[in-house]
Motif scaffolding. Structure first.
Motif: not given
Lengths: 643, 119
Positions: A474-478
């Motif tokens: 996954l790739e994620s940014q809050v």
């Protein structure tokens, strides 16, 4: 053969004799006996002998029992206490032969009575002593390997003789083993079992002792009362360290217990899950019935809605637990069957549409053109993987968009690598939580809020992907959103189950369908699309069009039809009624015609009732041309297909 | 005025025509005929308060709307079809019809411009 070095072949003897005449006599006898290559060093006292034994290894010590600094068996004890493994043969006077016997009991190999031996008996005694000593050494080595020690207890004198191995096993950290004394625990044990042995019973037991520096060890102990040739009672015993065996046995028992526990747990989970599902279905079903009633409104409706939503969550949890349990037990099996990737995605789209709508989110699904539609794999598991990820995306997104993107990263004629990208504009996952997000029972917390669920969903998803040799990350940014990537390989379906038609690519020039297809459809645009799509694919196909089931039946009776495409909802006679009439028709050629339901309802299409109601299979609307062609080729009689 | 490109997603229509311009035109013409007709059929069923007829009209619209690719209309219609299949007809469903007709009217209004654009 390699010859041993001369020095090693030479038998080195320490003669402890203060009488020069006796010493010379020994040398003479040895020279006459042909004893071999021997070398004698001489000591005239016990102290001198002890000093020389410190300096030099001797094959034999020939020990006179009457010396200036010691007499009798005291001499052998002094040597044996310092050099317990030393081979000693005792020399006694004629009147002192009793000491010879005692010396043997103290550890001497044998004894010679002065004036009563000659060159032959001397050589024979020495040779036997060396052999016995070698034999004892080999025995001790064997015992060491087997971690067995032995002992003797002389009840008359109270003397206890412990082998080195007993001491090594019971006092491994003791540097002063040469005192030959048992540890406190061993002493306690021996006193107890000697009492039993002396009563005439054989001792055969397993016990455990605390061993200084070596924790708690398990021992097998055997001993019994025997008698010497001179009728003296001796308790002889062995002690074996069986800790490894015991631990292995304990591990086996633990493993068996764990296996049994797992089986019981699986049975319990399966049973309880089944028991939970039945009443839950009733709760959900009856909630739905109540919700569809027109007399419910306001707070009561909300309460029923809440009951249904809670049941839905509970059912999800039960399913998670069942899946998790199956994965843990290695009981997940993956099917290899043809399926349409677009159908799977469309089904999911419909299933999740209500959730997307309820949260006011927008939805986007892109399946790239180069993704082949007909694949071979486990469509249910693929659907489950995407459902879990899309469900999470919706759950953790309060505004914006959830999207599914399917692309093809690699493709050969027989194999395709698909990349599924599940994007959301939700809360995002902090970097420090991204590694643990796939772990069992990991539940996301965000702004002190814990979201519902078992925390198993992503763990199950990862397992389902990895068990198919796939990859998930996954790739994620809050605050911005999360994208999950799933890479899965599939075989591309090349031949149909009947093995007669090449399905991909389906081109009219390669597989011409020359039969007749009856399309029963009331929708004008669908009629047109069906006709044009089929005629474009197979220019020689004959299309009959009926706007309802009644007309369809009439056309079927008047024409030789190879396959029927049947809409379900139609005026006059719907698709269900028409298909039942077909299956009950008196003419066999009509009864046996393949009927494919055309339905937009993913739930209906998954329902086995379609088969029960006489449909051969189904195609989803809106049409997916490849799927439509594949299904027709799959079910149309072989005689109508030519390559 | 809403741009036709915002209302229509003709990917499905194009995929069904297989690049055949005649068929594409025929489908677009049919869409211009069928959308208003089906809209009116729906409204008549609503006037008659015939829930089964509303369901049938909604079911028929499902295929037609699929060719427009308008997600909003398809979604509203799916909810309407689902409710009326179960015999539900209340304020919520009436609101769905109102919203659906509003979107269909936008589509019907934009269709000529779309056809010209395609041509």
């Amino acid at each position: 053969m390699n010859a041993l070095p001369a020095r090693e072949q030479q038998i080195h003897i320490l003669l402890v004799e203060d009488d020069p005449a006796d010493a010379r006599l020994i040398e003479i006898y040895l020279e006459e006996s042909g004893f071999g290559d021997w070398l004698i060093d001489r000591a005239q006292s016990i102290q001198e002998a002890l000093d020389q034994l410190e300096e030099q290894d001797y094959a034999i010590v020939l020990l006179d029992l009457t010396l200036p600094d010691g007499t009798g068996t005291e001499n052998i004890r002094r040597i044996k206490s310092r050099f317990p493994d030393q081979n000693v043969v005792v020399l006694t006077g004629f009147d002192e032969r009793v000491f010879g016997m005692e010396a043997v009991q103290q550890g001497a190999q044998d004894f010679l009575v002065k004036g009563d031996y000659d060159e032959n008996s001397l050589a024979k005694t020495l040779r036997f002593s060396i052999e016995r000593q070698n034999f004892i050494r080999r025995l001790e080595e064997t015992q060491k390997i087997a971690r067995i020690g032995s002992w003797e207890f002389h009840p008359d004198s109270g003397r206890l003789i412990l082998s080195d191995q007993v001491l090594a096993l019971t006092r491994p950290d003791d540097t002063e083993l040469k005192d030959g004394m048992p540890s406190v625990e061993l002493n306690h044990l021996l006193r107890r079992i000697h009492r039993i042995a002396l009563s005439g019973r054989e001792v055969n037991l397993d016990t455990r002792m605390k061993i200084p520096g070596n924790g708690e060890r398990y021992f097998h102990v055997q001993c019994r009362l025997t008698r010497t040739p001179i009728n003296q009672e001796i308790v002889q015993g062995i002690l074996q360290d069986v800790t490894d065996r015991y631990q292995t046995e304990e591990m086996r028992k633990s493993r068996d217990l764990a296996r049994k526990s797992t089986e019981i747990r699986e049975q319990f989970i399966a049973s309880i899950s089944h028991e939970m599902r039945t009443p839950m279905n009733a709760i959900m079903g009856l909630s739905n019935v109540l919700l569809t009633g027109s007399d419910l409104a306001g707070e009561k409706k909300q309460m029923i809605q809440a009951i249904r939503d809670a049941s839905d969550i509970l059912l999800g949890i039960v399913n998670d637990i069942l899946d998790f349990s199956a994965i843990q037990a290695g009981k997940i099996q993956f099917r290899e069957e043809p399926f349409s990737v677009r159908s799977v995605c469309r089904n999911l789209e419909q299933i999740l549409a209500a959730k997307v709508r309820d949260k006011g989110l927008s939805w986007k699904m892109i399946i790239e053109d180069q993704v082949p539609d007909q694949l071979i794999g486990d469509k249910l598991r693929m659907s489950q993987i995407l459902f879990n990820l899309l469900g999470n995306a919706i759950k953790f997104t309060d505004a914006g968009q959830v999207a599914l993107h399917v692309d093809c990263s690699q493709r050969t004629r027989n194999k395709v690598s698909l990349t599924f990208r599940i994007e959301d504009t939700g809360i995002g996952i902090p970097a420090e939580a991204q590694q643990s997000i796939f772990e069992d029972f990991n539940r996301v917390k965000y702004q002190n809020k814990t979201y519902e669920g078992t925390g198993l969903g992503l763990a199950i998803t990862r397992q389902l992907v990895e068990l198919q040799q796939g990859r998930i990350y996954l790739e994620s940014q809050v605050g911005v959103g999360t994208t999950f990537f799933v890479h899965l390989d599939f075989a591309v379906e090349q031949t149909l189950p009947n093995g007669h038609a090449v399905m991909e690519p389906v081109r009219s020039s390669e597989g011409a369908f020359r039969g007749t297809i009856l399309v029963v459809e009331d929708h004008k645009m669908n009629q047109l699309v069906a006709r044009k799509t089929l005629e474009r694919q197979w220019p020689e196909v004959k299309i009959l069009m009926a706007e309802n089931g009644q007309v369809g039946l009439e056309l079927l009776e008047r024409n030789d039809v190879d396959l029927v495409l049947m809409d379900l909802q139609m005026p006059v006679m719907d698709g269900y009624q028409a298909t039942q009439a077909i299956r009950r028709h008196p003419l066999a050629r009509i009864r046996q015609v393949p009927v494919l339901a055309m339905t937009a309802n993913a739930y209906v299409s998954r329902d086995d009732q379609l088969h029960e109601k006489g449909f051969t299979d189904f195609v989803l609307k809106p049409f997916e041309p490849d799927q439509l062609f594949a299904r027709i080729l799959q079910y149309a009689p072989i005689k109508t297909i030519s390559l | 005025m809403t741009h036709p490109g915002d209302l229509f997603d003709l990917a499905y229509l194009h995929s069904m025509t297989g690049g055949d311009p005649d068929m594409r035109d025929t489908l677009l013409d049919l869409l211009r005929e069928e959308l208003p007709r089906e809209r009116n059929t729906l409204l008549k069923a609503v006037d008659d308060e015939d829930v089964h007829a509303i369901f049938q009209a909604s079911h028929s619209l499902k295929s037609t709307l699929a060719y427009t690719g308008n997600r909003q209309a398809m979604d509203i219609n799916t909810r309407l079809e689902s409710a009326t299949r179960e015999g539900r007809w209340g304020g919520e469903e009436q609101a769905l019809v109102a919203e659906l007709v509003r979107v269909i009217d936008q589509l019907v209004q934009a269709l000529p411009a779309l056809v010209q654009g395609v041509e």
